[in-house]
Write a protein that holds these residues in place. Structure first.
Motif, mmCIF file in Angstrom:
data_model
loop_
_atom_site.group_PDB
_atom_site.id
_atom_site.type_symbol
_atom_site.label_atom_id
_atom_site.label_comp_id
_atom_site.label_asym_id
_atom_site.label_seq_id
_atom_site.Cartn_x
_atom_site.Cartn_y
_atom_site.Cartn_z
ATOM 1 N N GLY A 124 0.899 -1.434 0.237
ATOM 2 C CA GLY A 124 -0.007 0.164 -0.055
ATOM 3 C C GLY A 124 0.860 1.246 0.035
ATOM 4 N N ASP A 125 0.384 1.941 0.534
ATOM 5 C CA ASP A 125 1.065 3.487 0.796
ATOM 6 C C ASP A 125 2.459 3.291 1.453
ATOM 7 N N LEU A 126 3.622 3.658 1.010
ATOM 8 C CA LEU A 126 4.649 3.611 1.893
ATOM 9 C C LEU A 126 5.558 4.724 1.983
ATOM 10 N N ASP A 127 5.839 5.142 3.232
ATOM 11 C CA ASP A 127 6.807 6.376 3.467
ATOM 12 C C ASP A 127 8.300 5.997 3.378
ATOM 13 N N THR A 128 9.075 6.908 3.546
ATOM 14 C CA THR A 128 10.422 6.925 3.491
ATOM 15 C C THR A 128 10.812 5.603 4.333
ATOM 16 N N GLU A 129 10.604 5.547 5.490
ATOM 17 C CA GLU A 129 11.245 4.532 6.312
ATOM 18 C C GLU A 129 10.627 3.186 5.953
ATOM 19 N N GLN A 130 9.489 2.885 5.683
ATOM 20 C CA GLN A 130 9.038 1.629 5.009
ATOM 21 C C GLN A 130 9.427 1.221 3.691
ATOM 22 N N THR A 131 9.679 2.251 2.922
ATOM 23 C CA THR A 131 10.366 2.153 1.686
ATOM 24 C C THR A 131 11.898 1.643 1.742
ATOM 25 N N ALA A 132 12.657 2.030 2.690
ATOM 26 C CA ALA A 132 13.800 1.412 2.963
ATOM 27 C C ALA A 132 13.932 0.226 3.723
ATOM 28 N N LEU A 133 12.965 -0.130 4.501
ATOM 29 C CA LEU A 133 12.738 -1.409 4.959
ATOM 30 C C LEU A 133 12.285 -2.395 3.914
ATOM 31 N N ALA A 134 11.649 -1.853 3.076
ATOM 32 C CA ALA A 134 11.009 -2.829 1.770
ATOM 33 C C ALA A 134 12.194 -3.182 0.911
ATOM 34 N N GLY A 135 13.124 -2.005 0.828
ATOM 35 C CA GLY A 135 14.448 -2.417 -0.027
ATOM 36 C C GLY A 135 15.241 -3.540 0.548
ATOM 37 N N ARG A 136 15.404 -3.596 1.907
ATOM 38 C CA ARG A 136 16.348 -4.351 2.414
ATOM 39 C C ARG A 136 15.759 -5.918 2.351
ATOM 40 N N MET A 137 14.384 -6.109 2.020
ATOM 41 C CA MET A 137 13.734 -7.566 1.840
ATOM 42 C C MET A 137 14.336 -7.967 0.623
ATOM 43 N N ARG A 138 14.936 -7.167 -0.371
ATOM 44 C CA ARG A 138 15.421 -7.655 -1.525
ATOM 45 C C ARG A 138 16.684 -8.585 -1.372
ATOM 46 N N GLN A 139 17.313 -8.119 -0.229
ATOM 47 C CA GLN A 139 18.631 -8.738 -0.235
ATOM 48 C C GLN A 139 18.864 -10.325 -0.512
ATOM 49 N N ARG A 140 17.760 -11.132 0.279
ATOM 50 C CA ARG A 140 17.690 -12.369 0.314
ATOM 51 C C ARG A 140 16.785 -13.217 -0.709
ATOM 52 N N ALA A 141 16.376 -12.463 -1.680
ATOM 53 C CA ALA A 141 15.542 -12.865 -2.695
ATOM 54 C C ALA A 141 16.441 -13.039 -3.944
ATOM 55 N N GLY A 142 16.087 -13.962 -4.662
ATOM 56 C CA GLY A 142 16.706 -14.148 -5.968
ATOM 57 C C GLY A 142 16.019 -13.411 -7.124
ATOM 58 N N ALA A 143 14.785 -12.934 -6.799
ATOM 59 C CA ALA A 143 14.161 -12.046 -7.857
ATOM 60 C C ALA A 143 13.032 -11.274 -6.908
ATOM 61 N N ALA A 144 12.896 -9.857 -7.109
ATOM 62 C CA ALA A 144 11.684 -9.329 -6.231
ATOM 63 C C ALA A 144 10.787 -8.406 -7.165
ATOM 64 N N VAL A 145 9.453 -8.419 -7.004
ATOM 65 C CA VAL A 145 8.396 -7.903 -7.803
ATOM 66 C C VAL A 145 7.808 -7.003 -6.905
ATOM 67 N N ALA A 146 7.513 -5.756 -7.011
ATOM 68 C CA ALA A 146 6.605 -5.151 -6.267
ATOM 69 C C ALA A 146 5.671 -4.151 -6.881
ATOM 70 N N PHE A 147 4.372 -4.396 -6.380
ATOM 71 C CA PHE A 147 3.451 -3.499 -6.936
ATOM 72 C C PHE A 147 2.961 -2.651 -5.803
ATOM 73 N N VAL A 148 3.169 -1.468 -6.228
ATOM 74 C CA VAL A 148 2.840 -0.313 -5.200
ATOM 75 C C VAL A 148 1.714 0.444 -5.431
ATOM 76 N N LEU A 149 0.668 0.436 -4.620
ATOM 77 C CA LEU A 149 -0.656 0.906 -4.937
ATOM 78 C C LEU A 149 -0.878 2.404 -4.436
ATOM 79 N N ASP A 150 -1.251 3.196 -5.056
ATOM 80 C CA ASP A 150 -1.517 4.678 -4.869
ATOM 81 C C ASP A 150 -3.018 4.562 -4.401
#
Length: 457
Positions: A369-395
């Motif tokens: 859903g809506d992401l602020d700056t802090e949650q965007t950074a946290l979501a970015g770190r989720m990518r580290q252990r994934a072989g591939a990562a696809v995100a759908f960000v809703l407005d």
């Protein structure tokens, strides 16, 4: 138990049965209709007049008028417990907007025919109007079957029942209602859409390189044997284990390693605005359902993860589906979970991040859903252990108005792409298959990261 205690229990049971019978009789008498009460009043009045006037013939008429309602009550009260009802729901799990059919069957197991029967089933308002049926006189041993349809645009679990039966005697003197205790549950799952094959991760079958799952023992016993089964190749008999256990033991076959996929659903209440079947949150739930069905069909081990850290189905290694044979059962479990998932009171994605941090590489598909700056950074770190990562960000802010994607959402999407996500902004009313195709094209343009480049077909 002493004799005195036994007598006390017996007396209590007798009192209970007496109270039950008395309440049943009172309930039956309360079912007298206006006609029945009128006949009873007329009979009592005629009996009193006959006594005062000394008219024996009038007394007979009065007794007939007074006794007839009681006879109808007695017959109908006995018949009420001789009529059985059942309900059959097909199917019990339907997508939102689809119809299910409910079949009702009534059986008269008594030796007496029934009068007019009025049948009513209790259903939630969201499934439609309450169904009512009028059944003709049912002969002894007879059966009547009726059906009705239910439909809901809102996912969820909805109880059906209890079934209520109203009986009338042929003279219209009494009307009794019986409720059947059986309930059924209709599960309305999110809508799903077929997704096109795209290049994201793994090969077409969803399997990585085959490897022998083994644990080193002593000497040359480098595999864990299992009991011989009919049809096993005798060349795979492990003789040392056979001698140790006293029965034929064979080496395990080489098993392929299944590619994994985590479908992450952001359920935070503060991340979505609006409600109803066309809201942003419902689109995210439907998108997660479509994704897990698409990936399960391609042989991947899948789990659904929410921002609260809850993982479904929760079986197998790290919560993934245990085997390809269990995919249908696992899909049902995950769909049932998505049918009732609600928005959480959480403020961040920390719990989901902790779960993903301890997992192994695989595909990660997230619906944010809506992401602020802090949650965007946290979501970015989720990518580290994934072989591939696809995100759908809703407005979700512009979802109700149907406007274009805001600059803030574009900024979050760019931030996710910079750390390796294949990220897309979801405008109001967007088509998931089109976005899925766009995600595959975007990943192909960026070189696919560290993951494989097989095609899901």
């Amino acid at each position: 138990m002493s004799h005195g205690q036994a007598a006390t229990v017996a007396d209590a049971e007798t009192d209970t049965n007496t109270d039950t019978d008395a309440s049943g009789v009172r309930a039956a008498l309360s079912g007298l209709t206006t006609r029945g009460r009128s006949f009873l009043a007329a009979g009592v009045a005629a009996a009193i007049c006959a006594y005062v006037l000394g008219q024996s013939d009038l007394l007979r008429v009065g007794l007939l008028l007074a006794v007839l309602p009681f006879v109808c009550v007695a017959v109908l009260y006995r018949t009420r417990h001789r009529v059985t009802g059942s309900r059959r729901l097909t199917p019990s799990r339907v997508p939102a907007g689809a119809e299910a059919r409910v079949h009702l069957r009534m059986d008269n197991v008594s030796r007496l025919p029934t009068g007019l029967l009025m049948l009513q089933d209790r259903v939630p308002y969201v499934l439609g109007p309450r169904p009512r049926f009028v059944l003709d006189r049912m002969e002894a041993g007879g059966r009547r079957e009726v059906s009705y349809r239910v439909r809901s645009d809102l996912r969820g679990r909805y109880p059906l029942g209890p079934l209520q039966l109203r009986l009338n005697d042929p003279f219209g003197m009494c009307e009794l209602t019986r409720s059947f205790g059986a309930f059924d549950t209709l599960t309305v799952i999110p809508r799903t859409e077929p997704l096109p094959p795209v290049r994201l991760l793994g090969d077409a079958s969803g399997h990585g390189d085959g490897r022998l799952r083994s644990l080193a023992l002593a000497g040359d016993d480098d595999v864990i044997p299992r009991t011989y089964r009919y049809g096993d190749d005798l060349r795979r008999v492990h003789w040392r284990s056979t001698a140790r256990h006293g029965e034929l033991m064979v080496r395990r076959e080489e098993q392929p390693q299944r590619a994994r996929c985590t479908v992450l659903l952001d359920t935070r209440n503060l991340a979505y605005e609006g409600s109803g079947p066309d809201s942003a949150f419902e689109w995210a739930v439907s998108g997660a359902a479509s994704t897990l069905v698409h990936i399960l069909e391609r042989g991947f081990a899948v789990r659904v993860l929410t921002d609260t850290g809850q993982s479904v189905p929760g079986e197998g290694v790290n919560g993934f589906t245990a085997s390809a044979q269990e995919s249908a059962q696992s899909a049902g479990l995950m769909m049932d979970m998505l049918a009732v998932v609600e928005q959480s009171d959480g403020e961040g994605l920390t719990a989901a991040h902790d779960v993903l941090r301890g997992g192994s590489e695989g595909l990660l598909v997230a619906f944010f859903g809506d992401l602020d700056t802090e949650q965007t950074a946290l979501a970015g770190r989720m990518r580290q252990r994934a072989g591939a990562a696809v995100a759908f960000v809703l407005d979700s802010e512009n979802w109700a108005t149907g406007g274009t994607v805001t600059a803030a959402v574009d900024q979050r999407v760019r931030a996710l792409r910079e750390v390796g996500w294949t990220a897309l902004a979801v405008p109001p009313g967007a088509s998931l298959p089109a976005l899925w195709q766009q995600a595959g094209q975007q990943r192909a343009e960026t070189g696919g990261g560290t993951a494989g480049t097989g095609t899901w077909s």
